[in-house]
Enzyme design. Structure first.
Site, mmCIF file in Angstrom:
data_model
loop_
_atom_site.group_PDB
_atom_site.id
_atom_site.type_symbol
_atom_site.label_atom_id
_atom_site.label_comp_id
_atom_site.label_asym_id
_atom_site.label_seq_id
_atom_site.Cartn_x
_atom_site.Cartn_y
_atom_site.Cartn_z
ATOM 1 N N HIS A 1 0.747 6.182 -2.300
ATOM 2 C CA HIS A 1 -0.169 5.053 -2.456
ATOM 3 C C HIS A 1 -0.502 4.966 -3.941
ATOM 4 O O HIS A 1 -1.009 5.924 -4.506
ATOM 5 C CB HIS A 1 -1.470 5.358 -1.706
ATOM 6 C CG HIS A 1 -1.637 4.638 -0.429
ATOM 7 N ND1 HIS A 1 -0.799 4.816 0.650
ATOM 8 C CD2 HIS A 1 -2.580 3.743 -0.018
ATOM 9 C CE1 HIS A 1 -1.232 4.062 1.657
ATOM 10 N NE2 HIS A 1 -2.304 3.393 1.269
ATOM 11 N N ASP B 1 -5.534 -2.642 -2.987
ATOM 12 C CA ASP B 1 -4.710 -1.656 -3.684
ATOM 13 C C ASP B 1 -4.192 -2.212 -5.004
ATOM 14 O O ASP B 1 -4.227 -1.532 -6.038
ATOM 15 C CB ASP B 1 -3.548 -1.212 -2.779
ATOM 16 C CG ASP B 1 -4.036 -0.631 -1.452
ATOM 17 O OD1 ASP B 1 -4.963 -1.209 -0.856
ATOM 18 O OD2 ASP B 1 -3.492 0.389 -1.010
ATOM 19 N N ARG C 1 4.869 4.303 6.338
ATOM 20 C CA ARG C 1 4.388 4.200 7.718
ATOM 21 C C ARG C 1 4.404 2.747 8.198
ATOM 22 O O ARG C 1 4.936 1.857 7.510
ATOM 23 C CB ARG C 1 2.991 4.807 7.820
ATOM 24 C CG ARG C 1 1.938 4.019 7.093
ATOM 25 C CD ARG C 1 0.572 4.663 7.258
ATOM 26 N NE ARG C 1 -0.432 3.938 6.526
ATOM 27 C CZ ARG C 1 -1.371 4.513 5.779
ATOM 28 N NH1 ARG C 1 -1.408 5.814 5.641
ATOM 29 N NH2 ARG C 1 -2.265 3.760 5.165
ATOM 30 N N ASP C 2 3.821 2.533 9.347
ATOM 31 C CA ASP C 2 3.883 1.200 9.953
ATOM 32 C C ASP C 2 2.874 0.242 9.311
ATOM 33 O O ASP C 2 2.092 -0.389 10.002
ATOM 34 C CB ASP C 2 3.657 1.310 11.466
ATOM 35 C CG ASP C 2 2.412 2.126 11.792
ATOM 36 O OD1 ASP C 2 1.683 2.517 10.844
ATOM 37 O OD2 ASP C 2 2.162 2.387 12.973
ATOM 38 N N GLU C 3 2.913 0.178 7.988
ATOM 39 C CA GLU C 3 2.106 -0.807 7.257
ATOM 40 C C GLU C 3 2.993 -1.475 6.206
ATOM 41 O O GLU C 3 3.533 -2.527 6.430
ATOM 42 C CB GLU C 3 0.881 -0.144 6.620
ATOM 43 C CG GLU C 3 -0.106 0.357 7.672
ATOM 44 C CD GLU C 3 -1.511 0.530 7.133
ATOM 45 O OE1 GLU C 3 -2.047 -0.380 6.509
ATOM 46 O OE2 GLU C 3 -2.073 1.628 7.369
ATOM 47 N N GLU D 1 -2.538 8.933 -0.985
ATOM 48 C CA GLU D 1 -3.575 8.002 -0.524
ATOM 49 C C GLU D 1 -4.952 8.670 -0.507
ATOM 50 O O GLU D 1 -5.937 8.083 -0.926
ATOM 51 C CB GLU D 1 -3.210 7.550 0.894
ATOM 52 C CG GLU D 1 -4.246 6.691 1.565
ATOM 53 C CD GLU D 1 -3.771 6.240 2.933
ATOM 54 O OE1 GLU D 1 -3.015 6.988 3.581
ATOM 55 O OE2 GLU D 1 -4.151 5.131 3.342
ATOM 56 N N TRP E 1 -11.208 -5.980 -2.334
ATOM 57 C CA TRP E 1 -9.916 -6.429 -1.807
ATOM 58 C C TRP E 1 -9.730 -7.893 -2.208
ATOM 59 O O TRP E 1 -8.806 -8.232 -2.937
ATOM 60 C CB TRP E 1 -9.865 -6.213 -0.283
ATOM 61 C CG TRP E 1 -9.350 -4.841 0.047
ATOM 62 C CD1 TRP E 1 -8.132 -4.537 0.591
ATOM 63 C CD2 TRP E 1 -10.000 -3.579 -0.186
ATOM 64 N NE1 TRP E 1 -7.992 -3.166 0.699
ATOM 65 C CE2 TRP E 1 -9.122 -2.557 0.226
ATOM 66 C CE3 TRP E 1 -11.225 -3.197 -0.728
ATOM 67 C CZ2 TRP E 1 -9.441 -1.205 0.128
ATOM 68 C CZ3 TRP E 1 -11.546 -1.845 -0.828
ATOM 69 C CH2 TRP E 1 -10.662 -0.876 -0.404
ATOM 70 N N ASP F 1 0.826 -1.207 0.000
ATOM 71 C CA ASP F 1 0.000 0.000 0.000
ATOM 72 C C ASP F 1 0.857 1.252 0.000
ATOM 73 O O ASP F 1 0.572 2.208 -0.707
ATOM 74 C CB ASP F 1 -0.942 0.002 1.212
ATOM 75 C CG ASP F 1 -0.206 -0.137 2.544
ATOM 76 O OD1 ASP F 1 0.932 -0.647 2.552
ATOM 77 O OD2 ASP F 1 -0.776 0.250 3.581
#
Ligand code: BGC
Length: 914
Positions: free
Chosen positions: A806, A513, A504-506, A777, A568, A500
């Site tokens: 994103h 996506d 960041r913390d992903e 995003e 998704w 994605d």
């Protein structure tokens, strides 16, 4: 563009027709019989040769990841209109083809890719040579230069076991990076050496202090419990007679490092480890195998921390001098322990590498702080030369944007510290860069202690080493920047897996996506092997009832969004189909078929008595549509049960087409019927409300939810919605890829251009106007008043959500290729074997051009408007065909040939009629 045009079911299309029985003894007379193709191989077509021989493995590694590889080549031609009619492949043990030869015989096929391997499966470690000659309308070409295919190690030949220093076993807190090493003696020169290597965590294997490759973050991230990739490297040149050393540090990586906003650690295990098997043949015929086993030694060095999100801490003073080289005294190091063997699979997709290095566009200094502007948002890190006495400190923080006061705005990174810290040893100038991590950033701030000096700085761009070959440019510079932004977002998010965001913390494999972006990704770059690899993980992560998790690999187990529903999960059907259209990869459809079906069967089971998707299932829906409350992006304006039901119909149509291609006739009928019934149910329920939103209209048209005769009227309503919003986009993740194609399909081309070119918020060019260098995003990540979106979310975790990188909204680039420039694959002859050139000029554009490097070579289009005249040039690679469709309001000179175009360049002149 994928559509749910059930009426346009593809004919069963044979990739390679009339495959002759394999023969080891080629007798053209017998095989050809009364075939009109010239019999005599000596008749010859000297103007054409087969070149660019390759297998479907795109890893760039010495060994091919498949024991039965499919074979591809290109045609190099000194004339135009070249068409392959047949090919013949030989496989032999020697480059001279002198010994026993396996021969495909003549195979009638006009496609120079994905030809079947005409020999027995490769054995473990085996190398074989292959060559091809083809028959054109003129005659047979000469044999190509031979290419070698080498097999990797088969699972039964692995004697190595994963090893870890004892003190690293079962460690769940972040901490120093373990080091592993071993020495060995060679009595003679090395003739051939292969290193088979993987890790539980990340490795950076070196032999005699030299890296074995440029691959980074190896072995990438897969559903580790089901498959861990290993790589094969040719390390012959790194070995020498006498003492040699093999070594690696082991980073936490995805195996044990922190993942997700929930700060989960050790998702796959509490021990990181190296798995390596070095196999050497010396010139005197000796065979030596150096596997990871208990003879290795383990220790620690300067790398005190290496986390994907948080970054690294390196204390140069603690780095043992010479530990990578032979002769180092490791007697004080620990013993290692052996762990159980993982499920191994050879890597067949490109590894992560340095894609570019950039010079900063601005460097400013204030006291001990040096601010660096890369001029471009990206994934990677800073590399710099530093000097200073022992104990001097340098640390680097990263951010995508600056705040109002011009400081790094790190809030969007959430828990990710994204900081690299170095303590110098005072050994003179050193080049420093982090290991086992990457950051998503445009700006960085280097903080130096009192006497540390930075001599030079460069920005390292990381990503999976795909071939980025797609191009687009037009007369409107903002659109060119938009296009570039979509490519940069792919580069940053095609990093080991499709993610994605990179900051960041992903950085997770969110399925929605890539469902949205896959089609574009396949135009920008050769994404086939990369996405095909990830699809294997999708199938592994799928629940027993067919439900697909929101992230693959699935590391958000137990979270309310773990199964995010429709749009998704549809990555299961949409992504394989995108690969088929772009690359004609039927094998990937065959491999994913069970997974595709399972997802659709799951969807079918979620219908209520009305035949539509039940409304109490969690749906992420048209995520982040600008009408949704900013803190509840799933509460979009288009009803999610309508979207879910429509996607079910769309996915069922894809499965029906796939079934037909794979000759599962019964399934083809059943899924087509399912698609129809579901579409009818959806339309019964939502006919009156669907066309109230841009997404609703786009879905009704593109997924054929509304009956065909109503499409034009819905197109008019959609154009009216666009007009009413003065060109502002109103779609979220799921509607965005469909809205411009829906306007195009219904002839509302000017409305499409109005939406594309709108510069007000929200809109694609709004982002560009605000200085975006990657796709955001949120449409309004920078608010119209210039403030940064805070991105608060109404979630248990109280997190924020604003990324500037994103790719989802970057799916617009597919429309730039297909419709603005006018180049698209044809699903009935996929892989750009047949190219549709259909430019649709609009807005105030006076020129556009695009190109795609296909499996056959470069296909391109360029057009220019001068007054009422439109001049178009198209280019087709040898072996392909194409057709040209003039825009509706243009006429083409009588007699101009527009269909059945052959390889070469073609020009068209058109006149505007209305
Ligand atoms: C991710 C998205 C994702 C979404 C779904 C976000 O945090 O960054 O791109 O698809 O969550 O919940």
């Amino acid at each position: 563009m994928i559509t749910n045009d059930a009426s346009a079911m593809l004919p069963v299309w044979d990739l390679h027709r009339s495959v002759q029985a394999r023969s080891t003894n080629w007798r053209s007379k017998d095989l050809l019989g009364s075939n009109p193709i010239p019999r005599d191989e000596s008749e010859g077509d000297p103007a054409v040769t087969a070149c660019g021989l390759r297998t479907e493995d795109d890893s760039g590694l010495i060994a091919c990841g498949l024991r039965v590889p499919r074979l591809s080549w290109r045609l190099a031609a000194q004339r135009t209109g070249v068409v392959q009619q047949a090919y013949r492949i030989q496989v032999a043990g020697e480059a001279s083809f002198s010994g026993e030869v396996d021969d495909s015989g003549m195979v009638v096929s006009d496609l120079p890719f994905f030809a079947a391997w005409p020999a027995r499966p490769l054995r473990s470690r085996e190398s074989r040579w292959w060559r091809v000659r083809i028959q054109t309308d003129v005659g047979w070409t000469r044999w190509s230069e031979p290419a070698v295919v080498e097999a990797p190690l088969s699972s039964e030949d692995w004697i190595a076991r994963p090893i870890s220093p004892q003190s690293n076993v079962g460690r769940t807190a972040p901490g120093p990076v373990p080091l592993l090493r071993r020495e060995f003696t060679l009595r003679h020169e090395c003739r051939r050496a292969r290193l088979y290597v993987s890790a539980l965590g990340l490795h950076d294997v070196q032999i005699n202090a030299a890296a074995v490759s440029n691959d980074l973050l190896e072995p990438g991230w897969t559903e580790y419990r089901g498959r861990l990739l290993f790589s094969t490297y040719d390390v012959t040149h790194l070995l020498k007679p006498g003492r040699n050393a093999i070594s690696s540090a082991i980073g936490e990586g995805w195996w044990r490092g922190e993942l997700t906003w929930m700060k989960r650690r050790a998702c796959y295990g509490e021990t990181t480890a190296l798995l390596a098997q070095l196999e050497i043949e010396t010139v005197d015929g000796e065979r030596i195998v150096i596997p990871t086993d208990e003879t290795w030694r383990g220790g620690y060095g300067g790398l005190r921390l290496a986390e994907l999100y948080d970054g690294t801490e390196f204390d140069q003073r603690l780095e043992p001098q010479g530990w990578r080289s032979a002769g180092f005294d490791d007697s004080g190091w620990e013993r290692v322990v052996e762990l159980g063997q993982p499920v191994l699979e050879p890597r067949a997709m490109p590894g992560v590498r340095v894609l570019h290095t950039l010079a900063p566009t601005a460097v400013t200094r204030e006291g001990h702080h040096i601010r660096v502007d890369a001029g471009q948002n990206l994934a990677g890190y800073l590399r710099f030369r530093a000097r200073g006495a022992s104990g001097e400190r340098v640390s680097v923080r990263h951010a995508e944007v600056l705040d109002d006061a011009g400081r790094l705005h790190t809030a969007p990174l959430r828990h990710a510290r994204a900081t690299d810290t170095y303590i110098l040893a005072g050994d003179g100038a050193v080049v420093l860069e982090p290991r086992f991590t990457f950051h998503g950033f445009r700006y960085a701030e280097i903080e130096v202690s009192q006497n540390a000096i930075i001599d030079s700085i460069e920005i390292v761009v990381l990503g999976s080493a795909l071939n980025y070959t797609g191009s687009f440019e037009c007369s409107e510079p903002a659109l060119n920047r938009l296009f570039e932004n979509t490519v940069w977002s792919q580069r940053a998010n095609f990093l080991a897996l499709p993610t994605d965001c990179p900051q960041r913390d992903e950085r997770l494999g969110w399925t929605g996506d890539i469902q949205v972006f896959a089609e574009t990704a396949c135009l920008h770059a050769n994404s086939r092997a990369f996405l095909a690899n990830w699809l294997k993980d999708l199938a592994l992560a799928q629940r027993a009832d067919g439900c697909v998790p929101s992230t693959v690999p699935n590391v958000i187990v137990g979270h309310e969004f773990e199964y995010g529903g429709v749009g998704w999960g549809d990555a299961a059907t949409v992504v394989p189909w995108a690969l088929y259209e772009a690359y004609a990869d039927r094998e990937v459809l065959a491999r994913q078929y069970a997974s595709m079906r399972a997802w659709i069967d799951y969807g079918a089971s979620r219908r209520n008595e009305e035949g539509v998707w039940r409304s109490d299932d969690l749906q992420l829906g048209d995520w982040l549509d600008p009408g949704a409350p900013p803190d509840r992006p799933h509460a979009a304006t288009t009803e999610s049960a309508y979207i879910a039901t429509s996607f079910l119909s769309h996915g069922a149509a894809i499965v029906a087409r796939t079934a037909k291609l794979l000759a599962f006739a019964r399934d083809a009928e059943d899924y087509l019927e399912l698609s129809r019934t579901v579409a009818e149910a959806a339309w019964r329920r939502w006919e009156r409300t669907a066309s109230s939103t841009q997404t609703g209209c786009a879905i009704a048209i593109m997924f054929n939810i509304a009956p065909e005769p109503q499409h034009a009227a819905i197109g008019v309503e959609l154009a009216a919605l666009v007009e009413r919003s003065r060109g502002r986009i109103a779609t979220g993740f799921l509607g965005t890829p469909l809205v411009l194609p829906a306007l195009t399909r219904t002839g509302q081309i000017e409305a499409a251009y109005q939406l594309l070119r709108n510069r007000a918020c929200p809109g694609w060019l709004y982002q560009v106007e605000r200085g975006a260098t990657t796709m955001w995003e949120r449409w309004d990540a920078v608010l119209p008043d210039g403030r940064l979106h805070k991105g608060e979310m109404q979630t248990d975790e109280g997190a924020t959500m604003t990324s500037f990188n994103h790719y989802a909204y970057g799916c617009v680039a597919a429309w730039l290729y297909h419709t603005v420039a006018g180049i698209a694959p044809d699903a009935s002859r996929p892989g750009f074997a047949h190219v549709i050139f259909a430019p649709r000029p609009g807005g105030e554009l006076t020129h556009a051009a695009a190109s795609v490097v296909t499996a056959l070579g470069r296909a391109a289009i360029s057009w220019t408007l001068t007054g009422a005249e439109m001049r178009v040039s198209v280019e087709l690679p040898p072996g392909s065909t194409g057709e040209f469709h003039a825009p509706a309001n243009y006429s083409i000179s009588l007699g101009a040939r527009t269909s059945g175009l052959g390889s070469g360049t073609h020009h068209f002149t058109l006149m505007r009629t209305g």
